[in-house]
Design an enzyme around this catalytic site. Structure first.
Site, PDB file in Angstrom:
ATOM      1  N   GLY A 191      45.346 -17.569 -29.919  1.00 31.76           N
ATOM      2  CA  GLY A 191      44.115 -17.275 -29.192  1.00 31.76           C
ATOM      3  C   GLY A 191      43.346 -16.073 -29.708  1.00 31.76           C
ATOM      4  O   GLY A 191      42.650 -15.400 -28.945  1.00 31.76           O
ATOM      5  N   ASP A 202      38.825 -15.411 -41.106  1.00 27.98           N
ATOM      6  CA  ASP A 202      39.801 -16.499 -41.176  1.00 27.98           C
ATOM      7  C   ASP A 202      39.195 -17.665 -41.966  1.00 27.98           C
ATOM      8  O   ASP A 202      38.105 -18.127 -41.633  1.00 27.98           O
ATOM      9  CB  ASP A 202      40.162 -16.958 -39.764  1.00 27.98           C
TER      10      ASP A 202
END
Length: 397
Positions: free
Chosen positions: A51, A77
């Site tokens: 998360g 990312d």
């Protein structure tokens, strides 16, 4: 048994059980991050799938409400999720998030795939650069430059930081890649230094070939390879300038995100120890996907998960007595879209009580119970049908 800290020294995450009575429990929220107005860089990281993106998005929303200046959310990312979370398309340039006047987001490739490649076939080189007849040598030099450990990541990350430095943002939030990639990113200054020293040490051996290579990379400068060395040195200075800011606890902090499971606990401990080694401040842990007993019905499976989670949450609290530990609930639906992100963000600035909203608890509970009863009825009917079939078969015999 309580999970033991891997550090055990001054940099260990835990203050030690013998001193536990001297620690008052810290507020289980990220209010301390919101109130620290001088913070410039906030990293959000942890194991994959815990998360991180949801936490970084919610934290950015809260910061945009607290800060008068602009807030920038950057995803480093390779598997970007900001666009999915906000349900808005982002790219490599800062884009204002719809519904917020001072919140911007961008998705960058910190793996170096979008940076200019050092390597390439010699046949594609333009003429007139004095490189005729040096194809094999230039291919070798290009491969050598490209093989410097961390060169792609350092170049890409450096270009991003150069852009950010030129923009006037009050705070920058990094939605980082999983732990291993993030630690690799934080190691870039040391890795880049060692690789550069080796590369500069071979300068005398390369001789006149550095000049054509510098031209190939777009460099100029005085003397063979002067432009190339200048560009590399400028990049190193930028990376180290950023590293100095990252090591300042008044300017930078790292928010660790995890879930109450063993592998996530283990990786969080490794992350905290490595952050201490890199001298990066970290004093907040967000534990996502928590099942609260008040919200669990009579399901044996869910109650077993609650007991398992409680065991690991206790270990988090034992290990990180001097951390702000925030617990957020596991929801029935994904947290996507502005409204859901705003609602979920409240769990970061106010402790979650575990109590459902009035009028919502009974409805959800009754729906679950009705569904469970319907499934039981279906199983009983199927069982009755099998018994009737077996009875009829035995009577015929």
């Amino acid at each position: 048994a309580v999970f033991e800290s891997a550090g055990g020294g001054d940099d260990a995450a835990s203050a030690g059980s013998s001193d536990s009575e001297f620690f008052d429990p810290l507020e289980p929220t990220l209010r301390n991050v919101l109130d620290q107005r001088e913070l410039k860089w906030i990293f959000v990281g942890g194991k994959g799938g815990v998360g991180k993106t949801t936490t970084s998005c919610c934290l950015s929303i809260l910061l945009s409400q607290e800060r008068e200046g602009d807030v920038l959310l950057i995803s480093t990312d390779p598997a970007h999720n900001l666009s999915d979370a906000f349900q808005q398309k982002f790219c490599g340039e800062p884009t204002r998030v719809e519904g917020f006047p001072n919140l911007f987001a961008m998705e960058v490739d910190a793996s170096g795939k979008t940076t200019p490649s050092f390597a390439g076939p010699s046949a594609s080189m333009p003429s007139g650069l004095g490189m005729e007849g040096m194809g094999e040598e230039l291919d070798f030099l290009s491969d050598m430059a490209a093989s410097i450990p961390g060169i792609d990541e350092a170049t890409s990350f450096g270009e991003v930081m150069k852009q950010v430095e030129q923009m006037d943002y009050s705070v920058v939030v990094f939605d980082t890649a999983p732990t291993g990639h993030t630690l690799k990113l934080l190691q870039l200054p040391q890795v880049f230094d060692k690789a550069l020293d080796k590369f500069l040490g071979s300068k005398g051996l390369l001789g006149g070939m550095l000049g054509p290579l510098a031209s190939l990379l777009g460099g100029g400068g005085d003397g063979p390879g002067g432009g190339l060395m200048s560009k590399v040195e400028d990049m190193r200075q930028l990376v180290h300038r950023v590293k100095e800011q990252f090591s300042d606890p008044d300017l930078t902090t790292f928010v660790c995100v995890c879930i109450p499971e063993f592998l996530s606990l283990y990786e969080t401990e490794r992350l905290v120890q490595d952050l201490a080694e890199f001298e990066i401040d970290s004093h907040n842990i967000v534990i996502n996907q928590v099942l609260f007993p008040e919200r669990v019905c009579s399901s044996k499976l869910l109650m077993a998960r609650v007991r398992m989670q409680e065991k690991y949450i206790q270990q988090y609290e034992d290990l990180y007595e001097d951390f702000h530990i925030v617990k957020t609930p596991l929801l029935a639906e994904e947290v996507r879209g502005i409204d859901k992100l705003k609602a979920f963000a409240q769990n970061l600035c106010e402790p979650y009580s575990g109590e459902q909203e009035e009028g919502d608890s009974d409805e959800v509970s009754q729906e679950d119970q009705v569904l469970a009863l319907q499934q039981q009825v279906a199983k009983l009917r199927a069982k009755c049908a099998r018994l009737e079939k077996d009875l009829a078969a035995s009577q015929q015999q």
